[in-house]
Design an enzyme around this catalytic site. Sequence first.
Site, short mmCIF file in Angstrom:
data_model
loop_
_atom_site.label_atom_id
_atom_site.label_comp_id
_atom_site.label_asym_id
_atom_site.label_seq_id
_atom_site.Cartn_x
_atom_site.Cartn_y
_atom_site.Cartn_z
N SER A 1 -9.44 -5.57 2.59
CA SER A 1 -8.42 -6.27 1.79
C SER A 1 -8.07 -5.37 0.61
O SER A 1 -8.85 -5.28 -0.35
CB SER A 1 -8.95 -7.61 1.28
OG SER A 1 -9.41 -8.39 2.35
N SER B 1 2.25 -6.86 8.59
CA SER B 1 0.89 -6.73 8.07
C SER B 1 0.10 -8.03 8.08
O SER B 1 -1.00 -8.08 7.51
CB SER B 1 0.96 -6.18 6.64
OG SER B 1 1.68 -7.09 5.81
N TYR C 1 -1.80 -10.39 15.60
CA TYR C 1 -1.70 -9.24 14.69
C TYR C 1 -2.88 -8.28 14.93
O TYR C 1 -2.68 -7.06 15.08
CB TYR C 1 -1.68 -9.76 13.25
CG TYR C 1 -1.98 -8.72 12.19
CD1 TYR C 1 -1.09 -7.69 11.92
CD2 TYR C 1 -3.16 -8.80 11.45
CE1 TYR C 1 -1.37 -6.74 10.94
CE2 TYR C 1 -3.44 -7.86 10.46
CZ TYR C 1 -2.55 -6.84 10.21
OH TYR C 1 -2.83 -5.91 9.25
N SER D 1 -6.78 -2.30 10.98
CA SER D 1 -7.17 -3.43 10.13
C SER D 1 -8.53 -3.97 10.55
O SER D 1 -8.94 -3.85 11.72
CB SER D 1 -6.13 -4.54 10.25
OG SER D 1 -6.58 -5.72 9.64
N LEU E 1 0.82 -1.21 0.00
CA LEU E 1 0.00 0.00 0.00
C LEU E 1 0.85 1.26 0.00
O LEU E 1 0.47 2.28 -0.59
CB LEU E 1 -0.95 -0.01 1.20
CG LEU E 1 -1.92 -1.21 1.23
CD1 LEU E 1 -2.90 -1.09 2.39
CD2 LEU E 1 -2.67 -1.34 -0.09
N ILE F 1 11.84 -0.25 6.41
CA ILE F 1 13.02 -1.04 6.79
C ILE F 1 13.59 -1.72 5.55
O ILE F 1 14.72 -2.18 5.53
CB ILE F 1 12.63 -2.08 7.88
CG1 ILE F 1 13.83 -2.54 8.66
CG2 ILE F 1 11.83 -3.23 7.31
CD1 ILE F 1 13.48 -3.39 9.89
P1 NAI Z 1 3.19 -4.68 3.52
O1 NAI Z 1 3.65 -5.81 4.38
O2 NAI Z 1 3.30 -4.84 2.03
O3 NAI Z 1 3.92 -3.33 3.94
C1 NAI Z 1 4.35 -3.06 5.25
C2 NAI Z 1 5.70 -2.38 5.17
O4 NAI Z 1 6.14 -2.15 6.50
C3 NAI Z 1 6.73 -3.26 4.47
O5 NAI Z 1 7.32 -2.55 3.38
C4 NAI Z 1 7.75 -3.57 5.55
O6 NAI Z 1 9.08 -3.61 5.09
C5 NAI Z 1 7.54 -2.41 6.53
N1 NAI Z 1 7.96 -2.78 7.88
C6 NAI Z 1 7.74 -3.95 8.53
N2 NAI Z 1 8.36 -3.94 9.72
C7 NAI Z 1 8.97 -2.75 9.83
C8 NAI Z 1 9.78 -2.15 10.84
N3 NAI Z 1 10.09 -2.81 11.97
N4 NAI Z 1 10.26 -0.92 10.60
C9 NAI Z 1 9.96 -0.26 9.47
N5 NAI Z 1 9.20 -0.76 8.48
C10 NAI Z 1 8.72 -2.00 8.66
O7 NAI Z 1 1.68 -4.43 3.92
P2 NAI Z 1 0.60 -3.53 3.20
O8 NAI Z 1 -0.37 -4.43 2.55
O9 NAI Z 1 1.24 -2.46 2.43
O10 NAI Z 1 -0.14 -2.88 4.47
C11 NAI Z 1 0.26 -1.63 4.97
C12 NAI Z 1 -0.41 -1.40 6.32
O11 NAI Z 1 -1.81 -1.52 6.16
C13 NAI Z 1 0.00 -2.40 7.40
O12 NAI Z 1 0.07 -1.76 8.64
C14 NAI Z 1 -1.15 -3.40 7.41
O13 NAI Z 1 -1.30 -4.00 8.68
C15 NAI Z 1 -2.31 -2.49 7.05
N6 NAI Z 1 -3.40 -3.22 6.42
C16 NAI Z 1 -3.27 -3.67 5.12
C17 NAI Z 1 -4.32 -4.35 4.52
C18 NAI Z 1 -4.27 -4.79 3.10
O14 NAI Z 1 -5.26 -5.36 2.63
N7 NAI Z 1 -3.20 -4.55 2.35
C19 NAI Z 1 -5.56 -4.64 5.26
C20 NAI Z 1 -5.56 -4.13 6.61
C21 NAI Z 1 -4.52 -3.44 7.15
C1 15L Z 2 -4.84 -7.38 6.70
O1 15L Z 2 -4.86 -6.76 7.75
C2 15L Z 2 -3.57 -7.72 6.02
O2 15L Z 2 -2.60 -6.72 6.20
C3 15L Z 2 -3.71 -8.01 4.55
O3 15L Z 2 -2.53 -8.67 4.12
C4 15L Z 2 -4.94 -8.85 4.24
O4 15L Z 2 -4.76 -10.14 4.68
C5 15L Z 2 -6.17 -8.24 4.86
O5 15L Z 2 -6.00 -7.89 6.22
C6 15L Z 2 -7.41 -9.13 4.76
O6 15L Z 2 -8.13 -9.24 5.75
O7 15L Z 2 -7.69 -9.65 3.69
#
Ligand code: NAI
Ligand code: 15L
Length: 280
Positions: A177, A87, A148, A123, A27, A47
Amino acid sequence: MTDSNLERPAAQKPFRRLLLTGAAGNLGQQLRGALAAWADIVRVTDIAPLGDVAEHEEASIVDLADEQAVHALLEGVDAAVHFGGISVEAPFEDLLEANIRGLYNLYAAAQKQGVKRIVYASSNHAVGFHPVTSVVDIDAPLRPDSLYGVTKCFGESLSRYYFDRFGLETVCLRIGSSFEQPKNPRMLVTYLSFRDLIELVRCSLFTNRVGHAIVYGVSDNRTKWVDNTKAAFLGFRPQDSSVEFEHLFPVNAPSADLDDPTQRFQGGPFVLAGPMEPKR
Ligand code: NAI
Ligand code: 15L
C-alpha cells in the site's frame, strides 16, 4: 542498467530515454521526478492529463488499449516503468482493456522496439488470498483476491513468457500500500513509503541481469506478511517503516477477527470487492 547503457559516455545519465506509464497517477507523480535523475529524456504518458511538461520530458496522452499508439510510445525507449492501468477492482470489461489488452500491447511493442527491461507494477493482490497468519515469499502460489489481482497474475505470466521467449527482462513489483501514510490498520503491515518505492524502482532499473524477477514492495514495517529473501540480489533495503504511523490507529483495538474474510486474508477488503457489474 542494461549493457547498451554501459556503452554511453560517462558524462551522460545512465539512460537515454525512460518511459513512465501512469505518470498522472498517485505513484506516477512520485516517480516522474525521480526518473529525471536517471535519464536524459523521460517520456511520460497517461490517459489522464499530465500537467506541466518539463524540458527533459516528452508527454503523450495514450490509452494503453490503443495498439498503434502504444507501439509509438515504446520507440527509442531503453526501459519502461509501467505504472499505468486500473489500480483497483473494476468491472471485467474495463480491466480487460487497460490491464490485459494494454499490457499485451506494451510487451508486444517493447519486444518489437528492442526495449531491454520493464519495471512492472504488480500488486500484493496477486497473492491476496493467502491468510494473514502466513508469510509469503516470491515462490508462494499465486492466489489472486479479485479480478484486479487476476490481471496482475496475467502481467506476471506475460512478462515471464516475454523473458523466456525473447529475453525481455522484467522486475514485477508486488507493491503493498503505497500512499502518503497508511489509511487503516492493515496498511501498517502493507505500507510502502514513496521514498522506498523510488528506491525499489531504482534497484529494479540498475541491477544487472535481473532476468524475470519478483519482489515485494513493502517498507520495513513491524509486522511482515512477505519475505524478500529470494529477491535479495536486487539490493532493495527499505529505509522507512509504518511504525511512525502506529499512533493513528488505536493501540487497544480488538485483535483481528479471523471470521471476517477482510481480516483473515492479506488482501483485506479486496477479497470481497468483486466481481463488479459493468457500468450500463
Ligand atoms: P492510480 O490509479 O493513481 O494511477 C494509475 C494511472 O493509470 C492513472 O493515472 C490512470 O489514468 C492511468 N490509466 C488507467 N487506465 C489507463 C489506460 N487504459 N491507458 C493509460 N493509462 C491508464 O494508481 P497508483 O496508486 O498510482 O498505482 C500505480 C500502479 O501501481 C497501478 O498499476 C497499480 O495497480 C499498482 N499498485 C499500486 C499500489 C498502491 O498502493 N498505490 C499497490 C499495488 C499496486
Ligand atoms: C493495490 O493494488 C491498489 O492499487 C492500491 O490502491 C491499494 O488498495 C493497495 O493495493 C492495497 O492493497 O492497499
